[in-house]
Design an enzyme around this catalytic site. Structure first.
Site, PDB file in Angstrom:
ATOM      1  N   HIS A 236     -20.508  69.337  -9.821  1.00 15.54           N
ATOM      2  CA  HIS A 236     -21.035  70.033 -10.983  1.00 15.54           C
ATOM      3  C   HIS A 236     -20.287  69.598 -12.241  1.00 15.54           C
ATOM      4  O   HIS A 236     -19.115  69.944 -12.437  1.00 15.54           O
ATOM      5  CB  HIS A 236     -20.877  71.539 -10.757  1.00 15.54           C
ATOM      6  CG  HIS A 236     -21.444  72.400 -11.826  1.00 15.54           C
ATOM      7  ND1 HIS A 236     -20.683  73.307 -12.522  1.00 15.54           N
ATOM      8  CD2 HIS A 236     -22.703  72.509 -12.312  1.00 15.54           C
ATOM      9  CE1 HIS A 236     -21.446  73.960 -13.380  1.00 15.54           C
ATOM     10  NE2 HIS A 236     -22.677  73.488 -13.282  1.00 15.54           N
TER      11      HIS A 236
ATOM     12  N   HIS B  41     -22.379  69.826 -21.642  1.00 22.11           N
ATOM     13  CA  HIS B  41     -23.133  70.934 -21.063  1.00 22.11           C
ATOM     14  C   HIS B  41     -23.983  71.635 -22.109  1.00 22.11           C
ATOM     15  O   HIS B  41     -25.062  72.139 -21.813  1.00 22.11           O
ATOM     16  CB  HIS B  41     -22.189  71.945 -20.414  1.00 22.11           C
ATOM     17  CG  HIS B  41     -22.904  73.117 -19.817  1.00 22.11           C
ATOM     18  ND1 HIS B  41     -22.774  74.401 -20.296  1.00 22.11           N
ATOM     19  CD2 HIS B  41     -23.794  73.185 -18.808  1.00 22.11           C
ATOM     20  CE1 HIS B  41     -23.542  75.208 -19.599  1.00 22.11           C
ATOM     21  NE2 HIS B  41     -24.175  74.514 -18.683  1.00 22.11           N
TER      22      HIS B  41
END
Length: 387
Positions: free
Chosen positions: A58, A100
């Site tokens: 991730h 992100h």
């Protein structure tokens, strides 16, 4: 539990044996790649098929390095992660970079650059107000003067050791890096790529999908067999990508009561709860190859924070040929279900192996994690135990 090995349950991972073009683009090398493959638990016998359950790093190994840096990606590969994730946002001059969020005050040292002080502003993104610095207000040349920092230093103080070490990578650089790493390591480097806030950026004239499709085509990663997943919380973005490339698409799903932002803009009343019904999954399967639900949609949490009984989502998705890559597993107590926390320190590690064993036992095809080394050990244990 459904036998995840049975033929035909999912065409995607069974069909993602790389063709010659896909293998060359990402750097796998025939028998050498086979030598490094981990076939236990994978569908079929091809050396380039993902194991089941697959471990998806991730934002890289973000439990150990500042997220979305080449350092985090490289460490994830060193640990043996099956897939590396990137989130994409654009610069003012249209380059796709790995962050992100487009607000970069919390993940770079931009606040320490007085020459950019006047760029600090407040914007509304997908209905929420944010104050900070935004990638769409910077050219790539300007952005490259910044350095990445740890996003949650209060939870991961050790990661701050690496603040300032790496710059913000472009996705073009990541593709070149993955190709080079594939050749060097003699293994296929899989990527999981998210389009962030696609409706917001399209309204600014910075549409993500066409830019992403061009990069995938340039690297011959636009085929169904490509070792790349394209994901988004906006189903419309995956539908658009499906018209541009055949790269496998994954619809991300947040909490049951939430609505994808493109649904909000289109006055589509459906919520995520509607999308995880059999009818909703039928619709997703008409243009996507998988779903990425929050783990709570598979194993809901009780009011006390402990895990409840599983839903039928895994069974229902698999019945429609969809793979499931839920998110996000982390080792720290603060992120674990209450029944797997150990002690009272929210930053200390809890019983991550117990939680992973429970999640893998639902039959999921893979899982996003900040700590790929932990998840890989748990996945290996799970495959051996399954016999």
């Amino acid at each position: 539990m459904e036998d995840v090995q049975r033929p035909g349950r999912r065409a995607l991972l069974g069909a993602t044996v790389l063709g010659a073009a896909g293998a060359a683009a990402i750097g796998a090398a025939g028998p050498a790649a086979a030598a490094t493959a981990r076939p236990e638990g994978s569908r079929g016998r091809g050396p380039d098929r993902l194991p089941v359950p697959a471990v998806i790093a991730h934002r890289g190994a973000s439990g150990y390095r500042p997220e979305h840096t080449l350092g985090a990606y490289r460490l994830a590969l060193d640990m043996g992660a099956d897939v590396i994730e990137q989130d994409l946002v654009p610069t003012r001059d249209g380059h796709l970079v790995c962050r992100h969020e487009n607000e970069i005050g919390g993940t770079t040292d931009v606040a320490d650059h007085p020459e950019f002080a006047d760029r600090r502003t407040t914007k509304t993104v997908d209905g929420r107000e944010f104050t900070g610095w935004f990638t769409e207000d910077f050219t790539l040349r300007e952005l490259k003067t910044l350095r990445a920092t740890e996003r949650i230093p209060e939870r991961r103080p050790d990661n701050t050791l690496y603040d300032g070490r790496w710059e913000v990578p472009t996705f073009a650089e990541v593709l070149d890096w993955a190709e080079a790493e594939g050749r060097r390591r003699r293994r296929t480097v899989w990527l999981h790529v998210e389009t962030k806030h696609p409706s917001y950026f399209r309204a600014l004239g910075l549409g993500l999908e066409e830019r992403l499709a061009r990069l995938l085509r340039a690297h011959r990663l636009h085929r169904r067999s490509a070792p790349v997943f394209v994901q988004s919380f906006e189903p419309g973005s995956i539908r658009r990508m499906a018209r541009l490339v055949d790269t496998p698409g994954v619809v991300l799903l947040s909490s049951a009561g939430s609505r994808p932002w493109d649904f909000v803009e289109a006055d589509d009343p459906r919520t995520v709860a509607d999308l995880v019904t059999p009818e909703g999954l039928d619709w997703i399967a008409s243009f996507a190859r998988g779903i990425g639900p929050t783990l709570d949609l598979i194993l809901p949490r009780r009011p006390d924070g402990s895990l409840g009984d599983p839903t039928t989502l895994v069974r229902d998705a698999h019945a429609r040929g969809l793979v499931l890559h839920p998110y996000t597993m982390r080792n720290e107590n603060a992120f674990l279900p209450a029944d797997f926390r150990r002690g009272t320190d929210p930053g200390a590690y809890g019983d991550a192996f117990g939680a992973l064993r429970t999640y893998f036992g639902t039959g999921i095809d893979g899982l996003f994690t900040d700590h790929p080394d932990t998840a890989l050990l748990a996945a290996d244990d799970f495959r051996r135990g399954r016999g």
